[in-house]
Design a protein around this motif. Structure first.
Motif, PDB file in Angstrom:
ATOM      1  N   VAL A 103       0.854  -1.176   0.000  1.00  0.00           N
ATOM      2  CA  VAL A 103       0.000   0.000   0.000  1.00  0.00           C
ATOM      3  C   VAL A 103       0.893   1.229   0.000  1.00  0.00           C
ATOM      4  O   VAL A 103       1.750   1.378   0.877  1.00  0.00           O
ATOM      5  CB  VAL A 103      -0.919   0.023   1.253  1.00  0.00           C
ATOM      6  CG1 VAL A 103      -1.792   1.259   1.254  1.00  0.00           C
ATOM      7  CG2 VAL A 103      -1.747  -1.243   1.327  1.00  0.00           C
ATOM      8  N   VAL A 104       0.704   2.092  -0.998  1.00  0.00           N
ATOM      9  CA  VAL A 104       1.446   3.354  -1.031  1.00  0.00           C
ATOM     10  C   VAL A 104       0.605   4.368  -0.268  1.00  0.00           C
ATOM     11  O   VAL A 104      -0.540   4.662  -0.627  1.00  0.00           O
ATOM     12  CB  VAL A 104       1.689   3.830  -2.479  1.00  0.00           C
ATOM     13  CG1 VAL A 104       2.413   5.169  -2.473  1.00  0.00           C
ATOM     14  CG2 VAL A 104       2.485   2.786  -3.244  1.00  0.00           C
ATOM     15  N   LEU A 105       1.174   4.890   0.808  1.00  0.00           N
ATOM     16  CA  LEU A 105       0.450   5.834   1.654  1.00  0.00           C
ATOM     17  C   LEU A 105       0.495   7.231   1.048  1.00  0.00           C
ATOM     18  O   LEU A 105       1.312   7.523   0.165  1.00  0.00           O
ATOM     19  CB  LEU A 105       1.053   5.813   3.057  1.00  0.00           C
ATOM     20  CG  LEU A 105       1.088   4.434   3.730  1.00  0.00           C
ATOM     21  CD1 LEU A 105       1.799   4.517   5.062  1.00  0.00           C
ATOM     22  CD2 LEU A 105      -0.304   3.882   3.896  1.00  0.00           C
ATOM     23  N   ARG A 106      -0.350   8.117   1.537  1.00  0.00           N
ATOM     24  CA  ARG A 106      -0.416   9.490   1.008  1.00  0.00           C
ATOM     25  C   ARG A 106       0.891  10.245   1.169  1.00  0.00           C
ATOM     26  O   ARG A 106       1.212  11.108   0.374  1.00  0.00           O
ATOM     27  CB  ARG A 106      -1.540  10.263   1.693  1.00  0.00           C
ATOM     28  CG  ARG A 106      -2.910   9.846   1.212  1.00  0.00           C
ATOM     29  CD  ARG A 106      -3.968  10.585   1.942  1.00  0.00           C
ATOM     30  NE  ARG A 106      -4.118   9.889   3.224  1.00  0.00           N
ATOM     31  CZ  ARG A 106      -5.097  10.079   4.063  1.00  0.00           C
ATOM     32  NH1 ARG A 106      -6.006  10.979   3.819  1.00  0.00           N
ATOM     33  NH2 ARG A 106      -5.181   9.382   5.168  1.00  0.00           N
ATOM     34  N   ASN A 107       1.669   9.904   2.199  1.00  0.00           N
ATOM     35  CA  ASN A 107       2.935  10.594   2.416  1.00  0.00           C
ATOM     36  C   ASN A 107       4.078   9.956   1.622  1.00  0.00           C
ATOM     37  O   ASN A 107       5.230  10.297   1.807  1.00  0.00           O
ATOM     38  CB  ASN A 107       3.274  10.657   3.906  1.00  0.00           C
ATOM     39  CG  ASN A 107       3.408   9.275   4.535  1.00  0.00           C
ATOM     40  OD1 ASN A 107       3.431   8.258   3.851  1.00  0.00           O
ATOM     41  ND2 ASN A 107       3.486   9.249   5.848  1.00  0.00           N
ATOM     42  N   GLY A 108       3.755   8.984   0.746  1.00  0.00           N
ATOM     43  CA  GLY A 108       4.757   8.382  -0.119  1.00  0.00           C
ATOM     44  C   GLY A 108       5.397   7.127   0.443  1.00  0.00           C
ATOM     45  O   GLY A 108       6.145   6.444  -0.252  1.00  0.00           O
ATOM     46  N   ARG A 109       5.130   6.785   1.690  1.00  0.00           N
ATOM     47  CA  ARG A 109       5.692   5.574   2.283  1.00  0.00           C
ATOM     48  C   ARG A 109       4.995   4.344   1.706  1.00  0.00           C
ATOM     49  O   ARG A 109       3.857   4.410   1.267  1.00  0.00           O
ATOM     50  CB  ARG A 109       5.545   5.588   3.793  1.00  0.00           C
ATOM     51  CG  ARG A 109       6.402   6.624   4.467  1.00  0.00           C
ATOM     52  CD  ARG A 109       6.237   6.566   5.950  1.00  0.00           C
ATOM     53  NE  ARG A 109       7.165   7.485   6.606  1.00  0.00           N
ATOM     54  CZ  ARG A 109       7.087   7.808   7.862  1.00  0.00           C
ATOM     55  NH1 ARG A 109       6.150   7.297   8.633  1.00  0.00           N
ATOM     56  NH2 ARG A 109       7.957   8.636   8.385  1.00  0.00           N
ATOM     57  N   LEU A 110       5.718   3.219   1.745  1.00  0.00           N
ATOM     58  CA  LEU A 110       5.189   1.968   1.237  1.00  0.00           C
ATOM     59  C   LEU A 110       4.977   1.021   2.402  1.00  0.00           C
ATOM     60  O   LEU A 110       5.888   0.746   3.165  1.00  0.00           O
ATOM     61  CB  LEU A 110       6.169   1.351   0.230  1.00  0.00           C
ATOM     62  CG  LEU A 110       5.773   0.017  -0.373  1.00  0.00           C
ATOM     63  CD1 LEU A 110       4.533   0.173  -1.229  1.00  0.00           C
ATOM     64  CD2 LEU A 110       6.927  -0.542  -1.184  1.00  0.00           C
ATOM     65  N   LEU A 111       3.754   0.521   2.550  1.00  0.00           N
ATOM     66  CA  LEU A 111       3.402  -0.415   3.617  1.00  0.00           C
ATOM     67  C   LEU A 111       3.187  -1.772   2.980  1.00  0.00           C
ATOM     68  O   LEU A 111       2.349  -1.926   2.095  1.00  0.00           O
ATOM     69  CB  LEU A 111       2.128   0.057   4.329  1.00  0.00           C
ATOM     70  CG  LEU A 111       1.493  -0.883   5.355  1.00  0.00           C
ATOM     71  CD1 LEU A 111       2.464  -1.148   6.498  1.00  0.00           C
ATOM     72  CD2 LEU A 111       0.201  -0.296   5.873  1.00  0.00           C
ATOM     73  N   ARG A 112       3.975  -2.770   3.409  1.00  0.00           N
ATOM     74  CA  ARG A 112       3.846  -4.128   2.886  1.00  0.00           C
ATOM     75  C   ARG A 112       3.364  -5.036   4.007  1.00  0.00           C
ATOM     76  O   ARG A 112       3.977  -5.083   5.067  1.00  0.00           O
ATOM     77  CB  ARG A 112       5.189  -4.648   2.394  1.00  0.00           C
ATOM     78  CG  ARG A 112       5.746  -3.897   1.232  1.00  0.00           C
ATOM     79  CD  ARG A 112       7.082  -4.482   0.857  1.00  0.00           C
ATOM     80  NE  ARG A 112       7.700  -3.689  -0.184  1.00  0.00           N
ATOM     81  CZ  ARG A 112       8.987  -3.710  -0.452  1.00  0.00           C
ATOM     82  NH1 ARG A 112       9.791  -4.491   0.227  1.00  0.00           N
ATOM     83  NH2 ARG A 112       9.465  -2.965  -1.402  1.00  0.00           N
ATOM     84  N   VAL A 113       2.293  -5.758   3.757  1.00  0.00           N
ATOM     85  CA  VAL A 113       1.762  -6.694   4.748  1.00  0.00           C
ATOM     86  C   VAL A 113       1.340  -7.973   4.042  1.00  0.00           C
ATOM     87  O   VAL A 113       1.152  -7.992   2.821  1.00  0.00           O
ATOM     88  CB  VAL A 113       0.547  -6.100   5.507  1.00  0.00           C
ATOM     89  CG1 VAL A 113       0.943  -4.891   6.327  1.00  0.00           C
ATOM     90  CG2 VAL A 113      -0.570  -5.760   4.553  1.00  0.00           C
ATOM     91  N   GLY A 114       1.203  -9.040   4.811  1.00  0.00           N
ATOM     92  CA  GLY A 114       0.725 -10.298   4.255  1.00  0.00           C
ATOM     93  C   GLY A 114      -0.704 -10.154   3.760  1.00  0.00           C
ATOM     94  O   GLY A 114      -1.496  -9.394   4.319  1.00  0.00           O
ATOM     95  N   ALA A 115      -1.040 -10.891   2.701  1.00  0.00           N
ATOM     96  CA  ALA A 115      -2.364 -10.779   2.094  1.00  0.00           C
ATOM     97  C   ALA A 115      -3.476 -11.183   3.055  1.00  0.00           C
ATOM     98  O   ALA A 115      -4.586 -10.699   2.959  1.00  0.00           O
ATOM     99  CB  ALA A 115      -2.436 -11.630   0.826  1.00  0.00           C
ATOM    100  N   GLY A 116      -3.191 -12.040   4.028  1.00  0.00           N
ATOM    101  CA  GLY A 116      -4.215 -12.481   4.971  1.00  0.00           C
ATOM    102  C   GLY A 116      -4.362 -11.579   6.175  1.00  0.00           C
ATOM    103  O   GLY A 116      -5.108 -11.883   7.099  1.00  0.00           O
ATOM    104  N   MET A 117      -3.697 -10.452   6.184  1.00  0.00           N
ATOM    105  CA  MET A 117      -3.724  -9.529   7.323  1.00  0.00           C
ATOM    106  C   MET A 117      -5.115  -8.923   7.478  1.00  0.00           C
ATOM    107  O   MET A 117      -5.781  -8.595   6.496  1.00  0.00           O
ATOM    108  CB  MET A 117      -2.691  -8.426   7.070  1.00  0.00           C
ATOM    109  CG  MET A 117      -2.509  -7.488   8.185  1.00  0.00           C
ATOM    110  SD  MET A 117      -1.639  -8.314   9.506  1.00  0.00           S
ATOM    111  CE  MET A 117      -1.488  -6.968  10.620  1.00  0.00           C
ATOM    112  N   ASP A 118      -5.551  -8.762   8.721  1.00  0.00           N
ATOM    113  CA  ASP A 118      -6.845  -8.169   9.031  1.00  0.00           C
ATOM    114  C   ASP A 118      -6.871  -6.719   8.542  1.00  0.00           C
ATOM    115  O   ASP A 118      -5.956  -5.941   8.811  1.00  0.00           O
ATOM    116  CB  ASP A 118      -7.076  -8.236  10.542  1.00  0.00           C
ATOM    117  CG  ASP A 118      -8.417  -7.662  10.955  1.00  0.00           C
ATOM    118  OD1 ASP A 118      -9.347  -7.661  10.123  1.00  0.00           O
ATOM    119  OD2 ASP A 118      -8.530  -7.236  12.114  1.00  0.00           O
ATOM    120  N   ALA A 119      -7.927  -6.344   7.827  1.00  0.00           N
ATOM    121  CA  ALA A 119      -8.042  -5.009   7.241  1.00  0.00           C
ATOM    122  C   ALA A 119      -8.032  -3.919   8.307  1.00  0.00           C
ATOM    123  O   ALA A 119      -7.480  -2.832   8.089  1.00  0.00           O
ATOM    124  CB  ALA A 119      -9.307  -4.912   6.399  1.00  0.00           C
TER     125      ALA A 119
END
Length: 131
Positions: A103-119
């Motif tokens: 997920v590319v955040l609004r501040n430009g950071r990239l958040l990577r999580v497992g696909a099964g992670m709770d939303a």
């Protein structure tokens, strides 16, 4: 801008002697007494008084079943705004064989999580990282 504040306990946990416990429980057992008001008077949590009451009656204190801790691999990319020490965007996660969501955040950071992670957890992480 959202402010995040982390509060840590500044004092050691207070220990109560059996006499102190007995005095507080006796006062709470008086006719017309309310546990909440007695607890507030002594600066004690009402749940602690209920635990003392159960223990005094010879019943064990209720405990939640232990849960295993869940750890989620998380890499944060600040979009190249920081010099050195950063993780390149193409760096693989430790569990590269599993599905993941980036997920590319609004501040430009990239958040990577497992696909099964709770939303809900992902949303909280994103909000904290965007602050």
């Amino acid at each position: 801008m959202t402010r995040v504040e982390i509060v840590t306990r500044g004092q050691a946990r207070r220990e109560y002697t059996p006499d102190e416990r007995a005095r507080v429980l006796t006062e709470a057992a008086m006719p017309g007494a309310r546990v909440l008001l007695v607890a507030q008077r002594y600066g004690i949590s009402p749940s602690l008084m209920y635990r003392w009451r159960r223990e005094a009656a010879g019943r064990p204190a209720r405990q939640a079943p232990p849960r295993a801790p869940r750890f989620v691999p998380l890499l944060v990319d600040d979009g190249g705004t920081r010099q050195g020490g950063g993780v390149p965007p193409s760096a693989p996660m430790q569990d590269a064989g599993t599905d993941r969501v980036e997920v590319v955040l609004r501040n430009g950071r990239l958040l990577r999580v497992g696909a099964g992670m709770d939303a809900t957890v992902v949303a909280r992480l994103a909000a904290a990282l965007e602050a």
